[in-house]
Design an enzyme around this catalytic site. Sequence first.
Site, PDB file in Angstrom:
ATOM      1  N   LYS A  25      35.253  42.489  41.318  1.00 43.46           N
ATOM      2  CA  LYS A  25      36.336  43.153  42.065  1.00 43.46           C
ATOM      3  C   LYS A  25      35.848  44.472  42.655  1.00 43.46           C
ATOM      4  O   LYS A  25      36.200  44.826  43.788  1.00 43.46           O
ATOM      5  CB  LYS A  25      37.528  43.381  41.149  1.00 43.46           C
TER       6      LYS A  25
ATOM      7  N   GLY B 234      48.063  36.769  36.291  1.00 36.26           N
ATOM      8  CA  GLY B 234      49.287  36.025  35.980  1.00 36.26           C
ATOM      9  C   GLY B 234      49.741  35.226  37.188  1.00 36.26           C
ATOM     10  O   GLY B 234      49.413  35.552  38.324  1.00 36.26           O
TER      11      GLY B 234
ATOM     12  N   ILE C 198      48.617  43.557  42.941  1.00 37.01           N
ATOM     13  CA  ILE C 198      48.566  44.865  43.618  1.00 37.01           C
ATOM     14  C   ILE C 198      47.999  44.664  45.023  1.00 37.01           C
ATOM     15  O   ILE C 198      46.901  44.130  45.169  1.00 37.01           O
ATOM     16  CB  ILE C 198      47.645  45.868  42.861  1.00 37.01           C
TER      17      ILE C 198
ATOM     18  N   GLU D 299      40.710  34.745  28.167  1.00 32.02           N
ATOM     19  CA  GLU D 299      40.270  33.353  28.260  1.00 32.02           C
ATOM     20  C   GLU D 299      39.693  32.914  26.910  1.00 32.02           C
ATOM     21  O   GLU D 299      39.272  33.754  26.108  1.00 32.02           O
ATOM     22  CB  GLU D 299      39.123  33.236  29.279  1.00 32.02           C
TER      23      GLU D 299
ATOM     24  N   THR E 114      47.082  27.870  37.078  1.00 31.69           N
ATOM     25  CA  THR E 114      47.992  29.022  36.997  1.00 31.69           C
ATOM     26  C   THR E 114      48.378  29.515  38.392  1.00 31.69           C
ATOM     27  O   THR E 114      49.561  29.678  38.704  1.00 31.69           O
ATOM     28  CB  THR E 114      47.283  30.161  36.222  1.00 31.69           C
TER      29      THR E 114
ATOM     30  N   VAL F 213      41.458  40.570  44.033  1.00 28.93           N
ATOM     31  CA  VAL F 213      41.303  41.881  43.383  1.00 28.93           C
ATOM     32  C   VAL F 213      42.643  42.360  42.851  1.00 28.93           C
ATOM     33  O   VAL F 213      43.610  42.496  43.605  1.00 28.93           O
ATOM     34  CB  VAL F 213      40.766  42.941  44.365  1.00 28.93           C
TER      35      VAL F 213
ATOM     36  N   GLY G  55      47.471  35.294  25.181  1.00 25.33           N
ATOM     37  CA  GLY G  55      47.221  34.678  26.491  1.00 25.33           C
ATOM     38  C   GLY G  55      46.661  35.649  27.509  1.00 25.33           C
ATOM     39  O   GLY G  55      46.628  35.359  28.707  1.00 25.33           O
TER      40      GLY G  55
ATOM     41  N   LYS H 285      37.537  35.828  43.080  1.00 27.37           N
ATOM     42  CA  LYS H 285      36.702  37.043  43.210  1.00 27.37           C
ATOM     43  C   LYS H 285      35.229  36.757  43.035  1.00 27.37           C
ATOM     44  O   LYS H 285      34.379  37.380  43.667  1.00 27.37           O
ATOM     45  CB  LYS H 285      37.135  38.104  42.199  1.00 27.37           C
TER      46      LYS H 285
ATOM     47  N   GLY I 244      45.111  41.160  41.079  1.00 34.17           N
ATOM     48  CA  GLY I 244      46.309  40.306  41.063  1.00 34.17           C
ATOM     49  C   GLY I 244      47.364  40.685  42.077  1.00 34.17           C
ATOM     50  O   GLY I 244      47.161  40.571  43.284  1.00 34.17           O
TER      51      GLY I 244
END
Length: 435
Positions: free
Chosen positions: A207, A308, A138, A192, A14, A134, A189, A107, A136
């Site tokens: 995180k 994502g 941001i 997991e 991904t 941490v 989705g 992480k 994604g």
Amino acid sequence: MAEPLRIAIAGLGTVGIGVIRLIETNREMIAARAGRPIEVVAISARERGKDRGIDLSSYAWVDDMQAMAMRSDVDVVLELVGGSDGPALTLARAALDAGKGLVTANKAMVAHHGLELAELAAIKNSPFAFEAAVAGGIPVVKSLREGTAANALTRIYGILNGTCNYVLSEMERTGADFDEMLQAAQDQGFAEADPAFDIGGIDAAHKLAILAAIGFGTRIDFDAVRTEGITQVRASDIAQADALGYVVRLVGIASLFGEGEERRLLQRVRPCLVPFRHPLAAVTGPTNAVVAEGDFSGRLLFQGAGAGDKPTASAVVADLIDIARGQSGAPFSVPSGALVQCAPADPGDRVGRDYLRFTVADRTGVLAELTAAMRDADVSIESLIQHGRDKDGGEVQVAMVTHDGPENCVSKALELLEGSPNLTAPPLVMPILKD
Ligand SMILES: NC(=O)c1ccc[n+]([C@@H]2O[C@H](COP(=O)([O-])OP(=O)(O)OC[C@H]3O[C@@H](n4cnc5c(N)ncnc54)[C@H](OP(=O)(O)O)[C@@H]3O)[C@@H](O)[C@H]2O)c1
């Protein structure tokens, strides 16, 4: 234009594929901002023939990803494989050891081995960056390292796991129970196939440990994070919280207590009751949000997509742009040798309000036993709500909200009730988040 920054990418899942797409899509803009192009010189994953939905034929494939660390035409290795140890850690160590820069989204590895890797990077004078590890997309690592650098932070907390937030906010929206909403998260989705790390709070704890080290300048201490997941939260808890003016969120909280030698760090991940008026209450779905409280900045809120391909790639490439510009500072905000060892605080010393839920047998005297335990442990009850019988008629749910008080007292009350034949399930305690 200046020489390109040459990167090797290990892991083409991904995040890895997201990074390649982003570099291809915004190539010129990135080069302009970085002051030089970013060029992918080698890629590697487990299975060469796998269809990854993108044409990779123009990139040099390397079977043995560990060999990337040794290539003379590589400046920075991207570790996008995952796992706290194993091949990811071997590659990270080898890359830094060989004098390469290291960028990772991992992480788990940073939470467990971040200090060692930061020390190695310092010895080699190599950049080591992990913005994507941490929350994604941001840019919270950079914000804490740079934007709030002039502040003494006292508390860093937030919603750090999108799966849990999706499950809890969907339970709130639909009234459905945990299992049903976890299945929905998997179908959408957002979870997991094996969601244990997410719903058990471990992912959020990774995180939180990273944020605490950056924000407080302390040596990262993942083992000291006290972690509870969300599996015990019932639809009825969420409905009860709603009636009282709260939502339920899994919140990671890192707080500093005391001064100097007496300084203590409390790191915790647990489901909390969040007042409707608090900004975290409005954070729903797979979104992440981090709050940092600085002595001069006041409360800062960072919010956005916590995972994502695109948001995570955005964070990875931001690190690469910094490295290309020659702007990589100490990974944990101060040089690794200056990070302070901070002893864990005793969670019992926390003073606050709690929500307690008891599942009890439907017989006389049970309420008296519960309230007597509270009295004997010095817990002051603000409200007590008893719900009607469940559909089988055997048990009822009793919810309490306490006044401000030391957590030790609540623990003592629970100890007094331990083994009581009236309790038909373990009680659930959720702290009420302070404004
Ligand atoms: N997904 C997210 O939204 C997200 C967000 C933030 C951080 N992260 C972190 O980013 C990292 C990567 O996550 P991801 O979601 O991209 O994982 P992923 O989709 O499972 O991809 C992992 C990649 O690593 C490769 N790989 C696994 N084991 C390997 C081995 N032993 N040798 C060589 N290659 C190996 C896999 O190869 P094959 O494809 O050939 O099997 C795959 O390409 C993790 O640390 C994760 O925690 C992910």
